[in-house]
Design an enzyme around this catalytic site. Structure first.
Site, PDB file in Angstrom:
ATOM      1  CB  SER A 147      -0.872  -0.011   1.263  1.00 37.50           C
ATOM      2  OG  SER A 147      -1.448   1.247   1.534  1.00 37.50           O
ATOM      3  CE1 TYR A 160      -5.020  -1.918   4.578  1.00 41.55           C
ATOM      4  CE2 TYR A 160      -3.652   0.029   4.228  1.00 41.55           C
ATOM      5  CZ  TYR A 160      -4.378  -1.030   3.725  1.00 41.55           C
ATOM      6  OH  TYR A 160      -4.450  -1.214   2.367  1.00 41.55           O
TER       7      TYR A 160
END
Length: 256
Positions: A147, A160
């Site tokens: 990401s 995350y």
């Protein structure tokens, strides 16, 4: 010669978390390049529908339901595939979840749930796939999904962000041990992608404006924007590419 570099005919690819969303896009992209795809999800109804949809499109597809975050479930799934004669040549570790909450309010249970699903799962599934790739002696491809938060943090997404930062280093750790066996391990770092899950964010004028203003390409990414990179990393075109994370983000991570 060039077209054959990206041909996945005869290969079998497992994509975790692929009944819907970006995972399903990866699976369809690999299938379109010639691979047989094995879809995974916990939602059996969605999984069955995804497999049937791919088959209706003329692609070869199977579905296997297992929990990527549980070791016994992962091991059992690979044993079932072994018994069925399914040998995984390509793995995309896509399954992931998000949990938004300030750190000072975050419970250990919610922290662990995100870490287990987004990071530990890639280790577990990657380990089982690599064991078999090494034993067969024919190499393989493992693509972990990172990401923008593999590099940069954003408030309220600590677990995350930590997991995706870990994905970057897990990719390098896997490379350090498995490259000599002809296994290329790399990662993709998607930017802000427009999907059903992110549509509410795109519908928010303030957030939509922030994404477009922050991204040099001045638009959201689309699932199909990821397919070329996935096929490249899954194919023989990337046989000497190891331990890299490729950001598909419209340039967002490159600018202040």
């Amino acid at each position: 010669m060039t077209s054959r570099l990206f041909d996945l005919t005869g290969k079998t690819a497992l994509v975790t978390g692929s009944a819907r969303g970006l995972g399903n896009g990866y699976a369809r992209g690999l299938a379109d390049a010639g691979a047989k795809v094995v879809l995974n999800d916990l939602n059996e109804e969605a999984l069955t529908h995804a497999v049937e949809t791919l088959r209706a499109g003329g692609f070869e597809a199977e579905g296997i339901r297992f929990d990527v975050s549980k070791e016994e479930s992962v091991v059992s799934a690979f044993e079932k595939m072994d018994a069925s004669g399914i040998a995984i040549d390509i793995l995309i570790n896509n399954a992931g979840i998000q949990h938004r909450q300030p750190i000072i309010e975050l419970s250990a249970a919610d922290w662990q749930r995100v870490i287990d699903t987004n990071l530990t799962a890639a280790f577990l599934v990657g380990r089982e796939a690599a064991k078999r790739m090494i034993k067969r002696g024919a190499g393989g491809k493992i693509i972990n999904i990172g990401s923008l938060t593999s590099e940069l943090a954003r408030a309220t997404t600590a677990p995350y962000t930590t997991a995706k930062g870990g994905i970057k280093m897990l990719t390098k750790a896997m490379t350090a041990e498995w490259a000599e066996h002809g296994i290329q391990v790399n990662a993709i770092g998607p930017g802000y992608m427009l999907t059903e899950m992110t549509q509410p964010l795109a519908d928010d004028p303030k957030f939509d404006g922030w994404v477009k203003g922050r991204t040099p390409a001045r638009r959201w990414g689309l699932p199909e924007d990821l397919i070329g990179t996935a096929v490249f990393l899954a194919s023989s075109a990337s046989d000497y590419v190891n331990g890299q994370i490729i950001y598909v983000d419209g340039g967002m991570i490159s600018v202040l």
